[in-house]
Design a protein around this motif. Structure first.
Motif, PDB file in Angstrom:
ATOM      1  N   GLN A  43       0.804  -1.211   0.000  1.00  0.00           N
ATOM      2  CA  GLN A  43       0.000   0.000   0.000  1.00  0.00           C
ATOM      3  C   GLN A  43       0.845   1.272   0.000  1.00  0.00           C
ATOM      4  O   GLN A  43       0.348   2.335  -0.346  1.00  0.00           O
ATOM      5  CB  GLN A  43      -0.923   0.003   1.226  1.00  0.00           C
ATOM      6  N   ALA A 219     -10.253   1.972  -3.379  1.00  0.00           N
ATOM      7  CA  ALA A 219      -8.917   1.770  -3.941  1.00  0.00           C
ATOM      8  C   ALA A 219      -8.529   0.315  -3.739  1.00  0.00           C
ATOM      9  O   ALA A 219      -8.575  -0.190  -2.613  1.00  0.00           O
ATOM     10  CB  ALA A 219      -7.903   2.693  -3.272  1.00  0.00           C
ATOM     11  N   THR A 227      -2.307   0.610  -7.914  1.00  0.00           N
ATOM     12  CA  THR A 227      -3.641   0.666  -7.317  1.00  0.00           C
ATOM     13  C   THR A 227      -4.671   1.159  -8.324  1.00  0.00           C
ATOM     14  O   THR A 227      -4.417   2.115  -9.068  1.00  0.00           O
ATOM     15  CB  THR A 227      -3.640   1.607  -6.091  1.00  0.00           C
ATOM     16  N   THR A 229      -8.448   2.813  -8.699  1.00  0.00           N
ATOM     17  CA  THR A 229      -9.379   3.601  -7.896  1.00  0.00           C
ATOM     18  C   THR A 229     -10.643   3.929  -8.685  1.00  0.00           C
ATOM     19  O   THR A 229     -10.587   4.147  -9.896  1.00  0.00           O
ATOM     20  CB  THR A 229      -8.745   4.927  -7.431  1.00  0.00           C
ATOM     21  N   PHE A 253      -1.599   6.202  -5.536  1.00  0.00           N
ATOM     22  CA  PHE A 253      -2.905   6.191  -4.870  1.00  0.00           C
ATOM     23  C   PHE A 253      -2.994   5.221  -3.702  1.00  0.00           C
ATOM     24  O   PHE A 253      -4.047   5.086  -3.087  1.00  0.00           O
ATOM     25  CB  PHE A 253      -4.004   5.839  -5.878  1.00  0.00           C
ATOM     26  N   SER A 260      -0.831  12.403   0.138  1.00  0.00           N
ATOM     27  CA  SER A 260      -0.951  11.773  -1.174  1.00  0.00           C
ATOM     28  C   SER A 260      -2.410  11.743  -1.616  1.00  0.00           C
ATOM     29  O   SER A 260      -3.322  11.851  -0.793  1.00  0.00           O
ATOM     30  CB  SER A 260      -0.405  10.336  -1.121  1.00  0.00           C
ATOM     31  N   SER A 262      -4.731   9.791  -1.768  1.00  0.00           N
ATOM     32  CA  SER A 262      -5.154   8.468  -1.326  1.00  0.00           C
ATOM     33  C   SER A 262      -6.562   8.475  -0.752  1.00  0.00           C
ATOM     34  O   SER A 262      -6.930   7.603   0.025  1.00  0.00           O
ATOM     35  CB  SER A 262      -4.167   7.927  -0.276  1.00  0.00           C
ATOM     36  N   ARG A 267      -8.381  12.649  -4.727  1.00  0.00           N
ATOM     37  CA  ARG A 267      -8.261  12.139  -6.095  1.00  0.00           C
ATOM     38  C   ARG A 267      -9.169  12.898  -7.048  1.00  0.00           C
ATOM     39  O   ARG A 267      -8.772  13.229  -8.171  1.00  0.00           O
ATOM     40  CB  ARG A 267      -8.580  10.637  -6.116  1.00  0.00           C
TER      41      ARG A 267
END
Length: 298
Positions: A43, A219, A227, A229, A253, A260, A262, A267
């Motif tokens: 991750q 995610a 990853t 998403t 991600f 980030s 994430s 996003r």
């Protein structure tokens, strides 16, 4: 078999079980540790991470927008992150369509984790700026460059449940309102599901409404840090897009990090611009006289 022989047999079995059990337990513990370590490694984004996202949004006033963005992220230290998100977008209102390169968000953030207290909270700060087109009449972006700051706090309520709150504020004039984001993320092995709420703060200009929206996303770790998403949001007020949708793939991600992209809110804002919800600029008229109703964004 005599009684003495039976006792000897049982005694031998007990000794063998006693000797083998710790080895099995250690093996199981080692396996669990390896599994946890591999999940964490999978991750965690690499030092240089990238990603590609495509998205679409629809406003209550009739305007539509589609975008493609590339995420470039450098993390020279675990607590320090730099990012840039260039992109291309297209927007349509009625029979008029505009397309071209979108505003480019740049950000630098640092975080500090307090690991010795319950919930292992971390505090992070981000300074951001947006390199925008100088044409204020073009609806692809805000119309001018801006800069601002964000402060975030996140903590682990359990081993799998993370909660976060963030406050962001533009530091340049005519760049929208301050905003607050609230998020809850649940991580189970390869999948992280997140639910978030975003709201502008302060006062809207005449004819505009403060943007508030709900966002959700998933995610899924595909291979290592790579990853996939899927994110969506729904506007709770006419100041926010009626709905948005984005799909992304990349190494930037993974994990749960305030620095980030994430989470669904980060996003979506990376893909579709900060105008998805908070610090949107839609509660502020772009030229001082043009309302969001006229440009089809509310």
């Amino acid at each position: 078999m005599t009684l003495l022989a039976s006792i000897r047999t049982v005694g031998t079995a007990v000794v063998l079980v006693t000797a083998v059990a710790p080895v099995g337990a250690q093996s199981g513990a080692s396996k669990a540790a390896v599994d946890s370590s591999s999940i964490a490694a999978r991750q965690q984004p690499p030092q240089f991470a990238t990603g590609v996202t495509v998205g679409t949004l629809r406003f209550n006033g009739g305007r539509t927008a589609d975008a493609l963005a590339v995420v470039l992220q450098l993390q020279p230290r675990p607590w320090l992150t730099f990012s840039a998100t260039p992109g291309y977008s297209r927007t349509t209102l009625g029979s008029v369509t505009n397309s071209g390169f979108a505003d480019v968000p740049l950000a630098a953030g640092a975080s500090y984790e307090v690991a010795m207290v319950p919930w292992s909270p971390s505090v992070s700060g981000v300074l951001y700026t947006t390199i925008a087109r100088s044409d204020t009449s073009n609806p692809l972006g805000l119309g001018h460059s801006n800069y601002g700051a964000q402060l975030a706090v996140n903590a682990w309520a359990t081993e799998y449940l993370n909660t976060a709150v963030a406050l962001g504020r533009p530091l340049s004039a005519n760049s929208g309102n301050a905003a607050m984001d609230l998020e809850v993320a649940l991580t189970l092995h390869r999948t992280t599901a997140t639910l978030g709420f975003s709201s502008e703060l302060g006062h809207a200009d005449s004819g505009a409404v403060l943007a508030r929206s709900l966002a959700g996303g998933v995610a899924v770790s595909v291979a290592g840090p790579l990853t996939l998403t899927v994110d969506a949001s729904h506007g709770l007020t006419t100041g926010a897009p009626r709905w948005t949708l984005s799909v992304g793939l990349g190494t930037a991600f993974g994990g749960v990090s305030p620095l980030s992209p994430s989470s669904p809110l980060r996003r979506l804002k990376k893909t579709l611009g900060a105008k998805v919800a908070g610090t949107s600029g839609y509660s502020k008229s772009s030229s001082g006289s043009t309302s969001c109703k006229k440009v089809g964004t509310c």
